[in-house]
Design a protein around this motif. Structure first.
Motif, short mmCIF file in Angstrom:
data_model
loop_
_atom_site.label_atom_id
_atom_site.label_comp_id
_atom_site.label_asym_id
_atom_site.label_seq_id
_atom_site.Cartn_x
_atom_site.Cartn_y
_atom_site.Cartn_z
N SER A 1 15.28 27.70 -1.92
CA SER A 1 15.31 26.27 -2.23
C SER A 1 13.92 25.84 -2.68
O SER A 1 12.94 26.56 -2.50
N PHE A 2 13.84 24.64 -3.26
CA PHE A 2 12.55 24.11 -3.72
C PHE A 2 11.56 24.00 -2.56
O PHE A 2 10.40 24.40 -2.68
N GLU A 3 12.02 23.46 -1.43
CA GLU A 3 11.13 23.28 -0.28
C GLU A 3 10.53 24.61 0.17
O GLU A 3 9.35 24.70 0.51
N SER A 4 11.35 25.64 0.17
CA SER A 4 10.91 26.94 0.64
C SER A 4 9.91 27.58 -0.31
O SER A 4 8.84 28.04 0.11
N ILE B 1 23.26 20.28 -4.95
CA ILE B 1 23.34 21.42 -5.88
C ILE B 1 23.83 22.69 -5.19
O ILE B 1 24.29 23.62 -5.87
N GLU B 2 23.73 22.74 -3.85
CA GLU B 2 24.18 23.92 -3.13
C GLU B 2 24.55 23.55 -1.70
O GLU B 2 23.91 22.71 -1.08
N ILE B 3 25.61 24.20 -1.21
CA ILE B 3 26.09 23.96 0.15
C ILE B 3 25.96 25.25 0.95
O ILE B 3 26.33 26.33 0.47
N VAL B 4 25.43 25.13 2.16
CA VAL B 4 25.23 26.29 3.02
C VAL B 4 26.29 26.28 4.12
O VAL B 4 26.38 25.32 4.90
N PRO C 1 18.01 18.91 -5.42
CA PRO C 1 16.95 19.61 -6.14
C PRO C 1 15.66 19.84 -5.36
O PRO C 1 15.05 20.90 -5.46
N LYS C 2 15.24 18.86 -4.53
CA LYS C 2 13.96 19.00 -3.84
C LYS C 2 14.02 18.87 -2.33
O LYS C 2 13.01 19.07 -1.66
N THR C 3 15.17 18.54 -1.79
CA THR C 3 15.24 18.30 -0.35
C THR C 3 16.47 18.96 0.27
O THR C 3 17.36 19.44 -0.42
N THR C 4 16.50 18.94 1.61
CA THR C 4 17.65 19.40 2.38
C THR C 4 18.29 18.19 3.05
O THR C 4 17.60 17.33 3.59
N SER C 5 19.61 18.14 3.02
CA SER C 5 20.32 16.99 3.56
C SER C 5 21.43 17.45 4.51
O SER C 5 21.84 18.61 4.48
N LYS C 6 21.91 16.56 5.33
CA LYS C 6 23.03 16.84 6.23
C LYS C 6 24.32 16.20 5.73
O LYS C 6 25.35 16.25 6.41
N ALA C 7 24.28 15.59 4.55
CA ALA C 7 25.47 14.95 3.99
C ALA C 7 25.59 15.24 2.50
O ALA C 7 24.57 15.40 1.81
N TYR D 1 39.49 28.07 8.23
CA TYR D 1 38.55 28.97 8.89
C TYR D 1 37.73 28.19 9.91
O TYR D 1 36.57 27.82 9.66
N PRO D 2 38.31 27.90 11.08
CA PRO D 2 37.63 27.05 12.08
C PRO D 2 36.33 27.65 12.63
O PRO D 2 35.53 26.93 13.23
N GLY D 3 36.11 28.94 12.41
CA GLY D 3 34.87 29.55 12.89
C GLY D 3 33.67 29.30 12.00
O GLY D 3 32.55 29.72 12.32
N PHE D 4 33.89 28.60 10.89
CA PHE D 4 32.80 28.33 9.95
C PHE D 4 32.57 26.82 9.81
O PHE D 4 33.50 26.01 9.98
N HIS D 5 31.35 26.46 9.53
CA HIS D 5 31.01 25.05 9.34
C HIS D 5 29.91 24.91 8.30
O HIS D 5 29.18 25.87 8.01
N ILE D 6 29.78 23.74 7.73
CA ILE D 6 28.71 23.46 6.77
C ILE D 6 27.43 23.18 7.55
O ILE D 6 27.37 22.28 8.38
N GLU D 7 26.40 23.97 7.26
CA GLU D 7 25.12 23.83 7.95
C GLU D 7 24.26 22.75 7.31
O GLU D 7 23.70 21.90 8.00
N ASN D 8 24.10 22.80 6.00
CA ASN D 8 23.33 21.76 5.31
C ASN D 8 23.64 21.76 3.82
O ASN D 8 24.39 22.60 3.31
#
Length: 250
Positions: A65-68, A142-145, A130-136, A119-126
């Motif tokens: 990611s950009f931050e990293s 641009i990308e979902i983890v 473009p430049k930040t990480t969000s919880k929503a 797949y209840p064993g999986f969840h969206i982490e963040n």
């Protein structure tokens, strides 16, 4: 046309080099490529300074990611002309302004949520913008983890059947609009009038850019990259070769 005659043991290697004003562009992966050992990273950075001073362009193409990657760029004072992050989902110029971004469509996000219900064993982490990480999720995503403790094979297969791009990194599943590093490089170099593009990487997410351009792989690389016979031990070996070619064209 200039011909370079290099003596190697009992044999002669003839390398044909066309003269002209062609610009060389080098697009490089970061982890395991530009940065292996810190010692070699510093040599790479020094060689790249010469490379760019000769009128060439350097692109960092990373899955980070950009931050990293920004932390790495600041710590090691890495200079570049363009930066592509999240495996081609967003690209920046040397002023770190966004020049291209593949935002995830709302309808595709709904598809991801629908699949995840199975797949209840999986969840969206963040979520990455473009430049930040969000919880929503929002229009700048641009990308979902996705994270989970179970084996993700079936989930990945189902996600890949959609019109989304999906890759696995360690225990994470990364989902974005369909794009890759090669797409970003094509976009960035599309306005360059006379150029020859070289790429170098070491992992599966480098496959497309190595196939689509003059691709090299690191000696210690994923078996998926073994299709190319062009190998370097450290990136500065390739950079110094391109610097040599750049001097000859003058």
């Amino acid at each position: 046309m200039k011909i370079l005659n290099i003596k190697m043991q009992k044999h002669y290697l003839y390398v044909k080099i066309k003269s002209g004003d062609k610009m060389y562009v080098l697009a490089s992966d970061y982890d395991g490529t530009l940065k292996t050992r810190i010692h070699d990273l510093h040599i790479n950075i020094k060689s790249l300074k010469k490379f760019r001073s000769l009128g060439n362009k350097f692109i960092i193409a990373t899955g980070r990611s950009f931050e990293s990657i920004k932390k790495e760029i600041d710590e090691f004072e890495i200079l570049f002309d363009y930066l592509s992050c999240n495996d081609g989902a967003v690209s920046f110029n040397d002023s770190l302004e966004v020049i291209d971004a593949k935002y995830i469509k709302a309808i595709n996000f709904e598809t991801i949520l629908y699949i995840l219900k199975k797949y209840p064993g999986f969840h969206i982490e963040n979520f990455y913008t473009p430049k930040t990480t969000s919880k929503a999720f929002d229009q700048n995503t641009i990308e979902i983890v996705i994270q989970g403790k179970q084996k993700p094979n079936h989930l990945i297969s189902e996600l890949k059947e959609t019109n989304l791009g999906c890759t696995r990194w360690r225990d994470l599943i990364l989902v974005k609009e369909k794009c890759n590093k090669s797409d970003a490089i094509k976009f960035i170099t599309s306005t360059f009038k006379s150029k020859k593009v070289y790429t170098i990487g070491d992992e599966d997410n480098d496959i497309e850019m190595i196939k689509d351009f003059n691709g090299f792989r690191m000696l210690e690389s994923s078996p998926s990259l073994w299709f190319t016979p062009k190998i370097v031990l450290e990136e500065h070996h390739l950079i110094k070769y391109l610097n040599f070619k750049s001097k000859l064209k003058r």
